[in-house]
Design a protein around this motif. Structure first.
Motif, PDB file in Angstrom:
ATOM      1  N   LEU A  87      39.657  15.989 -50.762  1.00  0.00           N
ATOM      2  CA  LEU A  87      39.168  14.600 -50.879  1.00  0.00           C
ATOM      3  C   LEU A  87      40.305  13.653 -50.304  1.00  0.00           C
ATOM      4  N   ALA A  88      41.485  14.083 -49.734  1.00  0.00           N
ATOM      5  CA  ALA A  88      42.615  13.382 -49.402  1.00  0.00           C
ATOM      6  C   ALA A  88      42.323  12.427 -48.439  1.00  0.00           C
ATOM      7  N   PRO A  89      42.885  11.138 -48.728  1.00  0.00           N
ATOM      8  CA  PRO A  89      43.888  10.656 -49.874  1.00  0.00           C
ATOM      9  C   PRO A  89      43.132  10.169 -51.146  1.00  0.00           C
ATOM     10  N   VAL A  90      43.500  10.647 -52.287  1.00  0.00           N
ATOM     11  CA  VAL A  90      42.839  10.653 -53.549  1.00  0.00           C
ATOM     12  C   VAL A  90      43.690   9.679 -54.464  1.00  0.00           C
ATOM     13  N   ILE A  91      43.104   8.880 -55.377  1.00  0.00           N
ATOM     14  CA  ILE A  91      43.663   8.091 -56.674  1.00  0.00           C
ATOM     15  C   ILE A  91      42.735   8.568 -57.689  1.00  0.00           C
ATOM     16  N   THR A  92      43.317   8.075 -59.043  1.00  0.00           N
ATOM     17  CA  THR A  92      42.477   8.196 -60.135  1.00  0.00           C
ATOM     18  C   THR A  92      42.923   7.226 -60.644  1.00  0.00           C
ATOM     19  N   ILE A  93      41.939   6.422 -61.522  1.00  0.00           N
ATOM     20  CA  ILE A  93      41.923   5.307 -62.244  1.00  0.00           C
ATOM     21  C   ILE A  93      41.675   5.917 -63.733  1.00  0.00           C
ATOM     22  N   ASN A  94      42.438   6.061 -64.684  1.00  0.00           N
ATOM     23  CA  ASN A  94      41.821   6.791 -66.018  1.00  0.00           C
ATOM     24  C   ASN A  94      41.394   8.363 -65.532  1.00  0.00           C
ATOM     25  N   ASP A  95      39.871   8.265 -65.882  1.00  0.00           N
ATOM     26  CA  ASP A  95      39.398   9.621 -65.611  1.00  0.00           C
ATOM     27  C   ASP A  95      38.400   9.439 -64.429  1.00  0.00           C
ATOM     28  N   ASP A  96      38.546   8.386 -63.683  1.00  0.00           N
ATOM     29  CA  ASP A  96      37.620   8.314 -62.375  1.00  0.00           C
ATOM     30  C   ASP A  96      38.507   8.573 -61.202  1.00  0.00           C
ATOM     31  N   VAL A  97      37.758   9.261 -60.231  1.00  0.00           N
ATOM     32  CA  VAL A  97      38.462   9.660 -59.142  1.00  0.00           C
ATOM     33  C   VAL A  97      37.795   9.125 -57.846  1.00  0.00           C
ATOM     34  N   TYR A  98      38.742   8.752 -56.919  1.00  0.00           N
ATOM     35  CA  TYR A  98      38.236   8.244 -55.843  1.00  0.00           C
ATOM     36  C   TYR A  98      38.854   9.105 -54.429  1.00  0.00           C
ATOM     37  N   GLY A  99      38.252   9.344 -53.463  1.00  0.00           N
ATOM     38  CA  GLY A  99      38.699  10.138 -52.474  1.00  0.00           C
ATOM     39  C   GLY A  99      38.190   9.691 -51.369  1.00  0.00           C
ATOM     40  N   ARG A 100      38.971  10.312 -50.271  1.00  0.00           N
ATOM     41  CA  ARG A 100      38.719  10.019 -48.924  1.00  0.00           C
ATOM     42  C   ARG A 100      39.038   8.348 -48.612  1.00  0.00           C
ATOM     43  N   LEU A 101      39.988   7.753 -48.912  1.00  0.00           N
ATOM     44  CA  LEU A 101      40.190   6.308 -49.155  1.00  0.00           C
ATOM     45  C   LEU A 101      40.909   5.811 -47.996  1.00  0.00           C
ATOM     46  N   VAL A 102      40.808   4.723 -47.652  1.00  0.00           N
ATOM     47  CA  VAL A 102      41.578   3.944 -46.687  1.00  0.00           C
ATOM     48  C   VAL A 102      42.001   2.431 -47.233  1.00  0.00           C
ATOM     49  N   PRO A 103      43.176   2.062 -46.857  1.00  0.00           N
ATOM     50  CA  PRO A 103      43.621   0.726 -47.479  1.00  0.00           C
ATOM     51  C   PRO A 103      42.512  -0.365 -47.612  1.00  0.00           C
ATOM     52  N   ASP A 104      41.611  -0.457 -46.866  1.00  0.00           N
ATOM     53  CA  ASP A 104      40.536  -1.349 -46.996  1.00  0.00           C
ATOM     54  C   ASP A 104      39.626  -0.986 -48.307  1.00  0.00           C
ATOM     55  N   ASP A 105      39.540   0.087 -48.748  1.00  0.00           N
ATOM     56  CA  ASP A 105      38.894   0.377 -49.928  1.00  0.00           C
ATOM     57  C   ASP A 105      39.491  -0.116 -51.008  1.00  0.00           C
ATOM     58  N   VAL A 106      40.746  -0.458 -51.108  1.00  0.00           N
ATOM     59  CA  VAL A 106      41.416  -0.716 -52.616  1.00  0.00           C
ATOM     60  C   VAL A 106      40.866  -1.930 -53.022  1.00  0.00           C
ATOM     61  N   ASP A 107      40.952  -3.197 -52.394  1.00  0.00           N
ATOM     62  CA  ASP A 107      40.216  -4.328 -52.990  1.00  0.00           C
ATOM     63  C   ASP A 107      39.030  -4.413 -53.842  1.00  0.00           C
ATOM     64  N   LYS A 108      37.996  -3.452 -53.260  1.00  0.00           N
ATOM     65  CA  LYS A 108      36.725  -3.383 -53.763  1.00  0.00           C
ATOM     66  C   LYS A 108      36.714  -2.456 -55.169  1.00  0.00           C
ATOM     67  N   ILE A 109      37.646  -1.388 -54.967  1.00  0.00           N
ATOM     68  CA  ILE A 109      38.065  -0.697 -56.045  1.00  0.00           C
ATOM     69  C   ILE A 109      38.811  -1.402 -57.184  1.00  0.00           C
TER      70      ILE A 109
END
Length: 167
Positions: free
Chosen positions: A137-159
């Protein structure tokens, strides 16, 4: 060297201090007491600021340098506070190659903090971490127990907006 600078002042309560002092009293003189003492202290306070490290050192009769050395050696310990929403950006090889550095940078800009810090309101903390095992799923972030994958920088604001709206 870990980032030990925080923009949030230490706000321990008398109840937390009492709980830690009781735990230290029970552990004092026990071989190997430092690790469980630091684990208990982090459980009580959520992190190990210098004020808490001094309490542990005094309570167990250990040199502060030894307490600090253990607290900074093991990744389970944090010297800075963590936010309500703990954001971890995987910077393992697969994630890094696929753009995790840009994700980390964009998160830092969006939150106004650097890697290893917490927002002044205590809502978000940001940390780069080693591989979390979701390389597909790279690149991946977690926020507490939530996992977000296949991200690009433009996804960050929405998250971030999703978590900002939760309070």
């Amino acid at each position: 060297m870990p980032n030990t600078k925080t923009n949030i002042p230490f706000k321990g309560t008398q109840e937390q201090e009492r709980e830690l002092r009781e735990a230290l009293h029970e552990l004092k003189g026990t071989p190997g007491a430092l690790m469980p003492a630091l684990q208990k202290a982090q459980h009580i306070y959520g992190y190990l600021p210098i004020e808490v490290q001094k309490m542990v050192a005094n309570g167990l009769s250990f040199p502060l340098e030894e307490v600090y050395g253990v607290a900074t050696f093991y990744s389970q310990f944090s010297l800075t506070p963590k936010g309500k929403y703990k954001i971890s950006v995987c910077i393992g090889t697969a994630c890094y190659v696929k753009g995790a550095g840009g994700i980390l940078e964009k998160l830092g800009q969006g939150l106004g903090i650097s890697n290893g810090q917490c927002t002044p309101d205590g809502k978000f903390s940001l940390d780069g971490c080693r591989c979390i095992g979701a390389c597909g799923l790279a690149p991946v972030i977690t926020i507490n127990d939530d996992v977000y994958g296949r991200l690009v920088p433009d996804d960050v604001d929405k998250i971030l907006d999703k978590y900002r709206a939760m309070d």
